[in-house]
Design an enzyme around this catalytic site. Structure first.
Site, short mmCIF file in Angstrom:
data_model
loop_
_atom_site.label_atom_id
_atom_site.label_comp_id
_atom_site.label_asym_id
_atom_site.label_seq_id
_atom_site.Cartn_x
_atom_site.Cartn_y
_atom_site.Cartn_z
N ARG A 185 0.85 -1.19 0.00
CA ARG A 185 0.00 0.00 0.00
C ARG A 185 0.89 1.24 0.00
O ARG A 185 1.70 1.42 0.91
CB ARG A 185 -0.90 0.00 1.25
N HIS B 263 -3.56 10.83 0.56
CA HIS B 263 -3.02 10.65 1.91
C HIS B 263 -2.48 12.00 2.39
O HIS B 263 -1.28 12.18 2.60
CB HIS B 263 -1.94 9.55 1.89
N TYR C 270 -4.39 1.86 15.85
CA TYR C 270 -3.19 2.02 16.67
C TYR C 270 -3.45 1.76 18.16
O TYR C 270 -2.70 1.04 18.79
CB TYR C 270 -2.58 3.41 16.46
#
Ligand code: FCB
Length: 443
Positions: free
Chosen positions: A84, A121, A288
């Site tokens: 990715r 992103h 996370y």
């Protein structure tokens, strides 16, 4: 440093055939070659004093633009199924920019690895603005161009990375680009990104894509106590960071009370939600850690490198009794199981197969046993969610390389591969060997 008995000793459970093991990166964080693309909002932001903690820029970063062959060789040795990365919109807008991704995708395919591009992103071309509705339409045009060029070799696409973080950190709190501190007036940036996502899904499908997803950041929200004020604050936080981004994408609706806050008349927002709720082939989750949330405390709070203003209707509290990564994030693997089973319970049939598009931790050092312990715990937690019936199809480690960690600069190292930012030399860490073994075994 973890002790030896913290090291994984138990055999790893088996994952289904076809499960996708991968690693993730993003363009702005690794590419460098800033002179060979137009500026993004991150270049402008970084130039401001005191914005990036170590005063660094991403102008060179890992110089991946020039060293992509070496990095793809690292992917090949790692043996992952998929890679990715993200496509930089300002680079695609620059002469020859798309050629770079053409070469990269060829190289990745030649290494026997599936390319999985993210189309946004966070590096928005300078001059564009997510507060403007038109940016969503512009994004869809750019997506069509990229899909037209790479679609013959790319099967799996990701529209956006973490619109929640980009809204919160970039537009509400001002600690990321574009550096706005609008608090709740940042909500249009969320709506326009979600609209951009929906339009991109349509553009990709129009270009023949059949495997389209998004990468949203999620984590369980834990109330600080059973006190109703803490519970209410935690619910609000969950709404803001989790549900506001998952509900419209998965159900075509905003959580109650949220749609009214979005730009446009009720009819316009409803029409946008039709687009935003375009069914996906899969749903990407970046995980996370959980967040512990309580009632506001009437004072600023330092949290994970961010100062949260006193006027927010919640406060973030420490999760005690857990190891912390170098970033100060608590290590809570079972939060991933809780998150995924919670998603399955909340969204039922509307939840398509899930892929973990990011999971990882910041630690110094080449003999990074803490990272191995972190990843080991999370992969097992993921497996437990699958045993509990959640359909998970893949797992991507953040990140292949140490890189430019946004406002933290180069101080936070998330890579399986160490990068010396003076010589740009790459050195695989212990975790790289561990992940290579896991991928081999996982098959
Ligand atoms: C995520 C971002 C990624 C990286 C990791 C540590 O929120 O998507 O770019 O910064 O955190």
């Amino acid at each position: 440093m973890a002790t030896d008995d913290a090291m994984p000793a138990r055999p790893m459970p088996r994952f289904p055939d076809g499960f996708l093991w991968g690693v993730s990166t993003s363009a702005h964080q690794i590419e460098g070659a800033a002179g060979l693309r137009g500026p993004s909002v991150w270049d402008a932001f970084t130039a401001g004093p005191g914005r990036v903690k170590d005063g660094s820029t991403a102008d060179v970063a890992c110089d991946h633009y020039h060293r992509y062959r070496e990095d793809v060789a690292l992917l090949a040795d790692l043996g992952v199924d998929a890679y990715r990365f993200s496509v930089s919109w300002p680079r695609v807008d620059s002469p020859g920019g798309l050629d770079f991704y053409d070469r990269l995708v060829d190289e990745v395919c030649a290494a026997g690895v599936r390319p999985v591009p993210t189309l946004f992103h966070w590096d928005l071309p300078a001059g564009l603005d997510w507060l403007e509705r038109d940016t969503a339409a512009r994004f869809a045009e750019y997506v069509s161009v990229v899909a037209g060029r790479l679609g013959d070799r790319v099967g799996k696409w990701i529209t956006l990375n973490e619109p929640a973080e980009h809204t919160l950190l970039g537009h509400a709190l001002g600690v990321h680009a574009p550096g706005r501190k609008l608090l709740f007036d940042a909500l249009p940036a969320a709506h326009h990104q979600l609209l951009a996502h929906g339009l991109a899904v349509r553009a990709l499908r129009a270009a023949g894509a059949t495997d389209v997803g998004i990468a949203n950041s999620h984590g369980p929200t834990w109330p600080a106590s059973g006190d109703p004020a803490d519970r209410e604050a935690a619910e609000f936080y969950d709404l803001l960071l989790n549900r506001m981004f998952a509900d419209p994408v998965l159900t075509g609706r905003y959580p109650e009370g949220v749609g009214e806050l979005m730009p446009g008349s009720p009819g316009e927002v409803a029409a946008d939600l039709e687009i935003i709720g375009e069914p996906l082939d899969w749903y990407g989750v970046n995980y996370y850690a959980p967040t512990r949330v309580g009632a506001p405390q009437g004072a600023e709070i330092e949290f994970g490198g961010v100062t949260l203003p006193a006027e927010l209707p919640f406060s973030v509290r420490e999760i005690e009794g857990r190891p912390l990564t170098d970033f100060g994030w608590p290590v809570v693997p079972e939060g991933l199981t809780e998150l995924l089973t919670g998603f399955r319970d909340r969204y039922g049939d509307r939840l398509p197969p899930v892929v973990i598009t990011e999971n990882g931790c910041s630690y110094e050092g080449l003999d990074d046993r803490d990272r191995i312990a972190y990843l080991d715990g999370h992969v097992r937690a993921l497996h437990r969610a699958m045993e509990a019936g959640v359909d998970v199809r893949g797992y991507f480690v953040w990140s292949l390389l140490d890189n430019f960690e946004w406002a933290e600069g180069y101080a936070r190292r998330f890579g399986l591969v160490h990068v010396d930012f003076t010589t740009l030399e790459r050195t695989p860490k212990a975790s790289y060997g561990w992940f290579r073994d896991l991928v081999r075994h996982g098959r």
